[in-house]
Scaffold this active site. Structure first.
Site, PDB file in Angstrom:
ATOM      1  N   ARG A 184       3.492  -0.496  -1.050  1.00 32.04           N
ATOM      2  CA  ARG A 184       2.585  -1.399  -0.353  1.00 32.04           C
ATOM      3  C   ARG A 184       3.066  -2.828  -0.590  1.00 32.04           C
ATOM      4  O   ARG A 184       3.444  -3.184  -1.715  1.00 32.04           O
ATOM      5  CB  ARG A 184       1.138  -1.259  -0.863  1.00 32.04           C
ATOM      6  CG  ARG A 184       0.389  -0.039  -0.332  1.00 32.04           C
ATOM      7  CD  ARG A 184       0.103  -0.119   1.170  1.00 32.04           C
ATOM      8  NE  ARG A 184      -0.602   1.053   1.664  1.00 32.04           N
ATOM      9  CZ  ARG A 184      -0.034   2.144   2.166  1.00 32.04           C
ATOM     10  NH1 ARG A 184       1.271   2.225   2.265  1.00 32.04           N
ATOM     11  NH2 ARG A 184      -0.761   3.157   2.593  1.00 32.04           N
ATOM     12  N   GLU A 197       2.044  -7.603   6.688  1.00 31.16           N
ATOM     13  CA  GLU A 197       2.607  -6.799   7.778  1.00 31.16           C
ATOM     14  C   GLU A 197       1.594  -6.511   8.889  1.00 31.16           C
ATOM     15  O   GLU A 197       1.982  -6.179  10.010  1.00 31.16           O
ATOM     16  CB  GLU A 197       3.165  -5.480   7.240  1.00 31.16           C
ATOM     17  CG  GLU A 197       2.104  -4.506   6.718  1.00 31.16           C
ATOM     18  CD  GLU A 197       2.696  -3.183   6.234  1.00 31.16           C
ATOM     19  OE1 GLU A 197       3.603  -3.210   5.396  1.00 31.16           O
ATOM     20  OE2 GLU A 197       2.208  -2.127   6.703  1.00 31.16           O
ATOM     21  N   HIS A 243       7.609  -0.388   8.062  1.00 35.12           N
ATOM     22  CA  HIS A 243       6.709   0.674   7.596  1.00 35.12           C
ATOM     23  C   HIS A 243       7.002   2.007   8.302  1.00 35.12           C
ATOM     24  O   HIS A 243       6.120   2.591   8.936  1.00 35.12           O
ATOM     25  CB  HIS A 243       5.242   0.272   7.791  1.00 35.12           C
ATOM     26  CG  HIS A 243       4.356   0.882   6.736  1.00 35.12           C
ATOM     27  ND1 HIS A 243       3.393   0.186   6.065  1.00 35.12           N
ATOM     28  CD2 HIS A 243       4.309   2.138   6.225  1.00 35.12           C
ATOM     29  CE1 HIS A 243       2.782   0.977   5.203  1.00 35.12           C
ATOM     30  NE2 HIS A 243       3.330   2.175   5.279  1.00 35.12           N
TER      31      HIS A 243
HETATM   32  P1  NAD Z   1       0.463   9.345  -6.061  1.00 37.44           P
HETATM   33  O1  NAD Z   1      -0.988   9.039  -6.239  1.00 37.44           O
HETATM   34  O2  NAD Z   1       0.920  10.753  -6.038  1.00 37.44           O
HETATM   35  O3  NAD Z   1       1.296   8.590  -7.214  1.00 37.44           O
HETATM   36  C1  NAD Z   1       1.071   7.268  -7.600  1.00 37.44           C
HETATM   37  C2  NAD Z   1       1.515   7.116  -9.048  1.00 37.44           C
HETATM   38  O4  NAD Z   1       1.383   5.732  -9.396  1.00 37.44           O
HETATM   39  C3  NAD Z   1       0.632   7.901 -10.035  1.00 37.44           C
HETATM   40  O5  NAD Z   1       1.453   8.633 -10.918  1.00 37.44           O
HETATM   41  C4  NAD Z   1      -0.159   6.821 -10.768  1.00 37.44           C
HETATM   42  O6  NAD Z   1      -0.452   7.143 -12.117  1.00 37.44           O
HETATM   43  C5  NAD Z   1       0.816   5.650 -10.701  1.00 37.44           C
HETATM   44  N1  NAD Z   1       0.183   4.358 -10.878  1.00 37.44           N
HETATM   45  C6  NAD Z   1      -1.053   3.944 -10.500  1.00 37.44           C
HETATM   46  N2  NAD Z   1      -1.225   2.660 -10.841  1.00 37.44           N
HETATM   47  C7  NAD Z   1      -0.079   2.259 -11.449  1.00 37.44           C
HETATM   48  C8  NAD Z   1       0.338   1.019 -12.029  1.00 37.44           C
HETATM   49  N3  NAD Z   1      -0.461  -0.056 -12.042  1.00 37.44           N
HETATM   50  N4  NAD Z   1       1.573   0.969 -12.569  1.00 37.44           N
HETATM   51  C9  NAD Z   1       2.401   2.048 -12.550  1.00 37.44           C
HETATM   52  N5  NAD Z   1       2.057   3.238 -12.025  1.00 37.44           N
HETATM   53  C10 NAD Z   1       0.816   3.330 -11.487  1.00 37.44           C
HETATM   54  O7  NAD Z   1       0.903   8.572  -4.747  1.00 37.44           O
HETATM   55  P2  NAD Z   1       2.176   8.885  -3.830  1.00 37.44           P
HETATM   56  O8  NAD Z   1       1.827   9.904  -2.823  1.00 37.44           O
HETATM   57  O9  NAD Z   1       3.359   9.063  -4.695  1.00 37.44           O
HETATM   58  O10 NAD Z   1       2.275   7.504  -3.027  1.00 37.44           O
HETATM   59  C11 NAD Z   1       2.604   6.280  -3.676  1.00 37.44           C
HETATM   60  C12 NAD Z   1       2.344   5.135  -2.731  1.00 37.44           C
HETATM   61  O11 NAD Z   1       3.291   5.192  -1.647  1.00 37.44           O
HETATM   62  C13 NAD Z   1       0.990   5.185  -1.998  1.00 37.44           C
HETATM   63  O12 NAD Z   1      -0.021   4.591  -2.779  1.00 37.44           O
HETATM   64  C14 NAD Z   1       1.242   4.411  -0.738  1.00 37.44           C
HETATM   65  O13 NAD Z   1       0.871   3.071  -0.972  1.00 37.44           O
HETATM   66  C15 NAD Z   1       2.749   4.485  -0.559  1.00 37.44           C
HETATM   67  N6  NAD Z   1       3.125   5.178   0.689  1.00 37.44           N
HETATM   68  C16 NAD Z   1       3.936   4.533   1.563  1.00 37.44           C
HETATM   69  C17 NAD Z   1       4.339   5.157   2.749  1.00 37.44           C
HETATM   70  C18 NAD Z   1       5.268   4.482   3.733  1.00 37.44           C
HETATM   71  O14 NAD Z   1       5.404   4.954   4.865  1.00 37.44           O
HETATM   72  N7  NAD Z   1       5.946   3.401   3.379  1.00 37.44           N
HETATM   73  C19 NAD Z   1       3.881   6.442   3.021  1.00 37.44           C
HETATM   74  C20 NAD Z   1       3.056   7.094   2.101  1.00 37.44           C
HETATM   75  C21 NAD Z   1       2.686   6.441   0.932  1.00 37.44           C
END
Ligand code: NAD
Length: 336
Positions: A234, A263, A295
């Site tokens: 994000r 964005e 994105h």
């Molecule tokens: P997830 O919930 O499976 O994993 C997130 C991880 O981040 C968890 O292990 C959590 O403990 C950790 N976390 C939370 N806060 C934290 C912090 N302050 N410092 C370090 N680690 C922390 O999520 P995911 O499915 O792996 O997705 C991750 C992110 O990817 C989503 O939140 C979303 O913003 C982003 N995403 C982007 C796209 C894209 O098209 N660019 C698509 C899907 C998801």
């Protein structure tokens, strides 16, 4: 259920219509983003289906609730753009698609790394102009380099698996250790240590109050000079102005972004005949060592199919009173 589907492109319509064949919800597609100004379009719809750059602030939620909306079905995993407290107050349920293809996002992050490192974008243009000079295209071996993964959830773990395949050393920072990563030999360290020791830093944690601007002037001082920073998570994780300064001073040597703080007014639209008013973005795209995609990390056939199926199934669960595993609980509120 009668559903107002916002921010839809041709591909959204196609995948959602296919997924809806048996459930037969009444889907009405709107191209526009959901904002306070467009909220009136949702009038009379029990459900609103929204994407990442739709605005689900208190004001918009109040407006759609007053016109009869009881459900917000997100076509995304992230829900940092929803004011969950207000939704709960108004009795609006919010559901999401927690996982649709973590591989799609992880693979895109790797694509950004390879592009920045081996400069495919520049090579592509040169060869088309019969310029076969290699000057300026020098890269480095990923094999043996150290990759720091911030957030080792579903996407972070896929990314770790791929980078392990390249022969990289893996460091990670997360509030919880993922046993799959530990098993793979990933070494968990605190964030400053990860930043100091990584050649490549890739962000895979959600945007929360705690993680907002986690990459800022102070944390950028910890970076290994000339390191690569990748963000497919994000935009708000990075203080963009601070990163521009770090690029100018050489503190970071490469920047790959699929997401950007502001964005909302840019991405997913064709603005090629307009003057972009965002000067920070304008500055960013002019660095030779910056690659930005709009994105698109999630954008694979597999992911769109999974998003559509899960969205329709979430709506059916709520419509039929079945327990919905993808409902977001008020205590998960992370709006920033
Ligand atoms: P997830 O919930 O499976 O994993 C997130 C991880 O981040 C968890 O292990 C959590 O403990 C950790 N976390 C939370 N806060 C934290 C912090 N302050 N410092 C370090 N680690 C922390 O999520 P995911 O499915 O792996 O997705 C991750 C992110 O990817 C989503 O939140 C979303 O913003 C982003 N995403 C982007 C796209 C894209 O098209 N660019 C698509 C899907 C998801």
């Amino acid at each position: 259920m009668k559903v107002a589907v916002f921010s839809t492109k041709t591909y959204d319509r196609q995948f959602l219509t296919d997924a809806n064949t048996e459930s037969n919800h009444e889907l009405v597609f709107f191209e526009s983003r959901l904002t306070h100004d467009t909220a009136a379009l949702a009038s009379g719809f029990e459900a609103v289906c929204a994407f990442i750059n739709d605005e689900l602030h208190a004001e918009t939620l109040r407006k759609i609730a007053s016109k009869g909306t009881k459900l917000v079905a997100l076509r995304s995993a992230g829900f940092n753009h929803v004011d969950l407290h207000t939704a709960t107050e108004l009795g609006i349920k919010v559901v999401r698609v927690p996982a649709y293809s973590p591989q799609a996002v992880a693979e895109h992050a790797v694509g950004l790394i390879l592009t920045l490192n081996r400069k495919y974008h520049r090579a592509f243009n040169r060869v088309r102009e019969s310029n076969f000079s290699l000057n300026g295209l020098l890269g480095f071996d990923l094999y043996g380099s150290t990759v720091g993964i911030v957030g080792t959830g579903k996407i972070g773990v896929c990314f770790a698996q791929i980078m392990k395949g390249f022969g990289c050393n893996l460091l990670a920072y997360d509030i919880y250790q993922n046993p799959l990563c530990v098993e793979m030999g990933v070494k968990y360290v605190e964030l400053p240590e990860l930043l100091r020791n990584s050649d490549i830093v890739s962000l895979h944690c959600p945007l929360t109050k705690e993680s907002h601007h986690m990459i800022n002037t102070e944390s950028l001082k910890d970076f290994n000079p000339g390191a690569m920073l990748i963000n497919t998570s994000r935009g708000g994780l990075i203080d963009t102005k601070a990163v521009i300064d770090a690029l100018k001073s050489g503190r970071i040597g490469y920047l790959g972004l699929d997401v950007y703080e502001l964005e909302g007014s840019l991405f997913f639209e064709d603005l090629s005949d307009q003057v972009i008013q965002d000067d920070i973005f304008g500055r960013l795209i002019n660095f030779p060592n910056v690659v930005i995609t709009g994105h698109q990390a999630f954008f694979t056939r597999n992911a769109l199919q999974n998003i559509a199926q899960a969205t329709i199934s979430n709506i059916t669960d709520i419509a039929t009173g079945r327990p919905c595993p993808n409902i977001i609980l008020p205590e998960q509120a992370i709006a920033v």
